[in-house]
Design a protein around this motif. Sequence first.
Motif, PDB file in Angstrom:
ATOM      1  N   ARG A 277      -3.179  -6.579   2.142  1.00 62.20           N
ATOM      2  CA  ARG A 277      -2.819  -5.201   1.754  1.00 62.20           C
ATOM      3  C   ARG A 277      -1.995  -4.589   2.890  1.00 62.20           C
ATOM      4  O   ARG A 277      -2.540  -4.246   3.923  1.00 62.20           O
ATOM      5  CB  ARG A 277      -4.080  -4.347   1.547  1.00 62.20           C
ATOM      6  CG  ARG A 277      -5.048  -4.864   0.491  1.00 62.20           C
ATOM      7  CD  ARG A 277      -6.239  -3.914   0.364  1.00 62.20           C
ATOM      8  NE  ARG A 277      -6.885  -3.649   1.633  1.00 62.20           N
ATOM      9  CZ  ARG A 277      -7.900  -4.358   2.135  1.00 62.20           C
ATOM     10  NH1 ARG A 277      -8.422  -5.349   1.453  1.00 62.20           N
ATOM     11  NH2 ARG A 277      -8.407  -4.048   3.318  1.00 62.20           N
TER      12      ARG A 277
ATOM     13  N   TYR B 237       3.070   6.748   2.241  1.00 61.28           N
ATOM     14  CA  TYR B 237       3.150   7.143   3.657  1.00 61.28           C
ATOM     15  C   TYR B 237       4.276   8.164   3.849  1.00 61.28           C
ATOM     16  O   TYR B 237       4.994   8.153   4.860  1.00 61.28           O
ATOM     17  CB  TYR B 237       3.370   5.925   4.570  1.00 61.28           C
ATOM     18  CG  TYR B 237       2.218   4.947   4.673  1.00 61.28           C
ATOM     19  CD1 TYR B 237       1.492   4.555   3.567  1.00 61.28           C
ATOM     20  CD2 TYR B 237       1.862   4.394   5.900  1.00 61.28           C
ATOM     21  CE1 TYR B 237       0.445   3.649   3.661  1.00 61.28           C
ATOM     22  CE2 TYR B 237       0.808   3.475   6.008  1.00 61.28           C
ATOM     23  CZ  TYR B 237       0.111   3.116   4.875  1.00 61.28           C
ATOM     24  OH  TYR B 237      -0.918   2.212   4.973  1.00 61.28           O
TER      25      TYR B 237
ATOM     26  N   HIS C 252     -12.332  -4.195   4.706  1.00 71.98           N
ATOM     27  CA  HIS C 252     -11.256  -3.643   5.556  1.00 71.98           C
ATOM     28  C   HIS C 252     -11.650  -3.807   7.016  1.00 71.98           C
ATOM     29  O   HIS C 252     -12.815  -3.645   7.377  1.00 71.98           O
ATOM     30  CB  HIS C 252     -11.062  -2.164   5.202  1.00 71.98           C
ATOM     31  CG  HIS C 252      -9.821  -1.539   5.771  1.00 71.98           C
ATOM     32  ND1 HIS C 252      -8.570  -2.109   5.646  1.00 71.98           N
ATOM     33  CD2 HIS C 252      -9.628  -0.373   6.445  1.00 71.98           C
ATOM     34  CE1 HIS C 252      -7.664  -1.315   6.224  1.00 71.98           C
ATOM     35  NE2 HIS C 252      -8.277  -0.260   6.721  1.00 71.98           N
TER      36      HIS C 252
ATOM     37  N   TRP D 294     -13.226  -7.624  -1.612  1.00 69.98           N
ATOM     38  CA  TRP D 294     -12.405  -7.109  -0.512  1.00 69.98           C
ATOM     39  C   TRP D 294     -13.222  -6.352   0.509  1.00 69.98           C
ATOM     40  O   TRP D 294     -14.343  -5.904   0.242  1.00 69.98           O
ATOM     41  CB  TRP D 294     -11.284  -6.219  -1.064  1.00 69.98           C
ATOM     42  CG  TRP D 294     -11.725  -4.835  -1.484  1.00 69.98           C
ATOM     43  CD1 TRP D 294     -12.389  -4.504  -2.624  1.00 69.98           C
ATOM     44  CD2 TRP D 294     -11.517  -3.621  -0.759  1.00 69.98           C
ATOM     45  NE1 TRP D 294     -12.605  -3.144  -2.668  1.00 69.98           N
ATOM     46  CE2 TRP D 294     -12.081  -2.571  -1.528  1.00 69.98           C
ATOM     47  CE3 TRP D 294     -10.910  -3.302   0.455  1.00 69.98           C
ATOM     48  CZ2 TRP D 294     -12.062  -1.236  -1.119  1.00 69.98           C
ATOM     49  CZ3 TRP D 294     -10.884  -1.970   0.866  1.00 69.98           C
ATOM     50  CH2 TRP D 294     -11.469  -0.959   0.070  1.00 69.98           C
TER      51      TRP D 294
ATOM     52  N   VAL E 182       0.856  -1.193   0.000  1.00 70.89           N
ATOM     53  CA  VAL E 182       0.000   0.000   0.000  1.00 70.89           C
ATOM     54  C   VAL E 182       0.893   1.245   0.000  1.00 70.89           C
ATOM     55  O   VAL E 182       1.712   1.434   0.900  1.00 70.89           O
ATOM     56  CB  VAL E 182      -0.971  -0.015   1.194  1.00 70.89           C
ATOM     57  CG1 VAL E 182      -1.785   1.274   1.240  1.00 70.89           C
ATOM     58  CG2 VAL E 182      -1.908  -1.223   1.092  1.00 70.89           C
TER      59      VAL E 182
ATOM     60  N   SER F 103      -1.663  -4.606   7.641  1.00 73.80           N
ATOM     61  CA  SER F 103      -0.439  -5.020   8.350  1.00 73.80           C
ATOM     62  C   SER F 103      -0.690  -5.746   9.661  1.00 73.80           C
ATOM     63  O   SER F 103      -0.188  -6.848   9.892  1.00 73.80           O
ATOM     64  CB  SER F 103       0.428  -3.796   8.656  1.00 73.80           C
ATOM     65  OG  SER F 103       0.887  -3.208   7.479  1.00 73.80           O
TER      66      SER F 103
ATOM     67  N   LYS G  31      -0.380   4.480  -0.653  1.00 74.98           N
ATOM     68  CA  LYS G  31      -1.213   5.689  -0.621  1.00 74.98           C
ATOM     69  C   LYS G  31      -0.470   6.818   0.091  1.00 74.98           C
ATOM     70  O   LYS G  31       0.511   6.565   0.812  1.00 74.98           O
ATOM     71  CB  LYS G  31      -2.539   5.376   0.085  1.00 74.98           C
ATOM     72  CG  LYS G  31      -2.393   5.007   1.543  1.00 74.98           C
ATOM     73  CD  LYS G  31      -3.711   4.491   2.131  1.00 74.98           C
ATOM     74  CE  LYS G  31      -3.531   4.122   3.584  1.00 74.98           C
ATOM     75  NZ  LYS G  31      -4.693   3.380   4.109  1.00 74.98           N
TER      76      LYS G  31
ATOM     77  N   ILE H  12       1.919   0.025   6.627  1.00 77.67           N
ATOM     78  CA  ILE H  12       2.776   0.446   7.732  1.00 77.67           C
ATOM     79  C   ILE H  12       3.917  -0.537   8.029  1.00 77.67           C
ATOM     80  O   ILE H  12       5.043  -0.120   8.304  1.00 77.67           O
ATOM     81  CB  ILE H  12       1.882   0.702   8.990  1.00 77.67           C
ATOM     82  CG1 ILE H  12       2.606   1.521  10.029  1.00 77.67           C
ATOM     83  CG2 ILE H  12       1.319  -0.559   9.573  1.00 77.67           C
ATOM     84  CD1 ILE H  12       2.580   2.979   9.738  1.00 77.67           C
TER      85      ILE H  12
HETATM   86  C1  LIG Z   1      -4.339   2.084   4.594  1.00 79.61           C
HETATM   87  C2  LIG Z   1      -5.020   0.851   4.191  1.00 79.61           C
HETATM   88  C3  LIG Z   1      -4.334  -0.371   4.186  1.00 79.61           C
HETATM   89  C4  LIG Z   1      -2.948  -0.533   4.770  1.00 79.61           C
HETATM   90  O1  LIG Z   1      -3.016  -0.426   6.152  1.00 79.61           O
HETATM   91  P1  LIG Z   1      -1.736  -0.624   7.079  1.00 79.61           P
HETATM   92  O2  LIG Z   1      -2.283  -0.685   8.451  1.00 79.61           O
HETATM   93  O3  LIG Z   1      -0.865   0.564   6.860  1.00 79.61           O
HETATM   94  O4  LIG Z   1      -1.085  -1.884   6.653  1.00 79.61           O
HETATM   95  C5  LIG Z   1      -4.987  -1.471   3.665  1.00 79.61           C
HETATM   96  N1  LIG Z   1      -6.233  -1.365   3.169  1.00 79.61           N
HETATM   97  C6  LIG Z   1      -6.933  -0.225   3.183  1.00 79.61           C
HETATM   98  C7  LIG Z   1      -8.301  -0.190   2.630  1.00 79.61           C
HETATM   99  C8  LIG Z   1      -6.356   0.922   3.719  1.00 79.61           C
HETATM  100  O5  LIG Z   1      -7.060   2.066   3.747  1.00 79.61           O
END
Ligand SMILES: *Cc1c(COP(=O)(O)O)cnc(C)c1O
Length: 383
Positions: free
Chosen positions: A226, A39, A169, A167, A33, A211, A35, A229
Amino acid sequence: MIFPGRLDINAVALKQNVAAVRAHLTGQKVMGVVKANAYGHGLLGTSRALIAAGVDYLGVAQLSEAEQLAAGLAADPAMRRVPIFAWLFGPDADLEAASAAGIELSVGFPWVLDKLEALPAGAGIRVHLGMDTGMAREGFAPADVLPAAQRLAALEARGTVSVVGLWSHLAGADHPEENELTRIQVERFEQARRDARAGGLHPQLEHLAASAAVFWHPATLYSMVRVGIALYGQALDYTVGTAVDLGLRPAMTLSAPIVADRWVEDGTGISYDHTAHTTRRTHLALVPVGYADGLPRSMANRAQLLVNGQRCRQRGAVCMDQIIVEVPAGVRVGDRAYLFGDPAVAGGPVPSIEEFAGFGGFDSFELSVRLAEHIPRRIVRVE
Ligand SMILES: *Cc1c(COP(=O)(O)O)cnc(C)c1O
């Protein structure tokens, strides 16, 4: 003109962190990731290093950033190609153009289905069905997964899309304890897998874990994870342990050269409003990094830096472009001040990013994403 501060991004650390993540997996694919400018580590340089380290996918939230990334990687034909996944965009997004650039898109809202249904047959856009297992953020609610899957299956039948993923989260997996919320989210994801199939889809990639879940919640791993961090070598839960405790290595080190030093008398007031005074004759150095570069002002009179192998105290208010540091007698202009990072890169006991961010009451990732884009990022290789 060269900005004097610098972020060293260690490709060796990124590679070691990919390996540390894989050690917790049983063959799942890894989406790196990247984004928010990776980071704060720099989108393109970091993504290249992660591809070289073997990640299978790259992921960003904003489609605009995915487009920037796709263009940057396309300019480098020697680079192994990996799919880019984006899960956030507005109603005006050009989905066909994104797809042509090699970007895979999340379909997580009804209006995205409406938009896809208005596209021609044969557009062939690769999509991942996004569903909400308990975050009230993106994705279809559990009850809406079956009808969304049916609409996507009809789109797939006419070649408008190819549904490659499902997917969601996790909202509560960032701590090591087993917890009810994660258990419920997994249960809802299981139901969504059944509903997607009942609706006529066959997504090969199912991804739920980020993570912390990789390290602490093995029931959430499915076929892809995904991770952000952990790849950057930052603590997953600093109240539990450091990144190093988890076998992770910090990827980012911030430093700047000292641009002035001066001796001042006992009782000298320092920086705006004299929030600090010297208590003896003192050697002060000026470090050209301030809150316009992303340092929190709340770290004033708390922060410590490493200069010539020694911890030094930051004194007085944090200025827009600079801070003042109390340094030993031998420090001179041109010596490097290390604000945070990897001891192997800084050459001594530099504060970790977690410790440094904590001086200002921030979490490490909150600090790393604040670091201004004008600070040059340099990929280094330090074993
Ligand atoms: C930011 C994010 C991740 C990564 O999260 P970490 O805790 O940094 O590994 C994965 N999936 C989504 C949808 C996120 O927004």
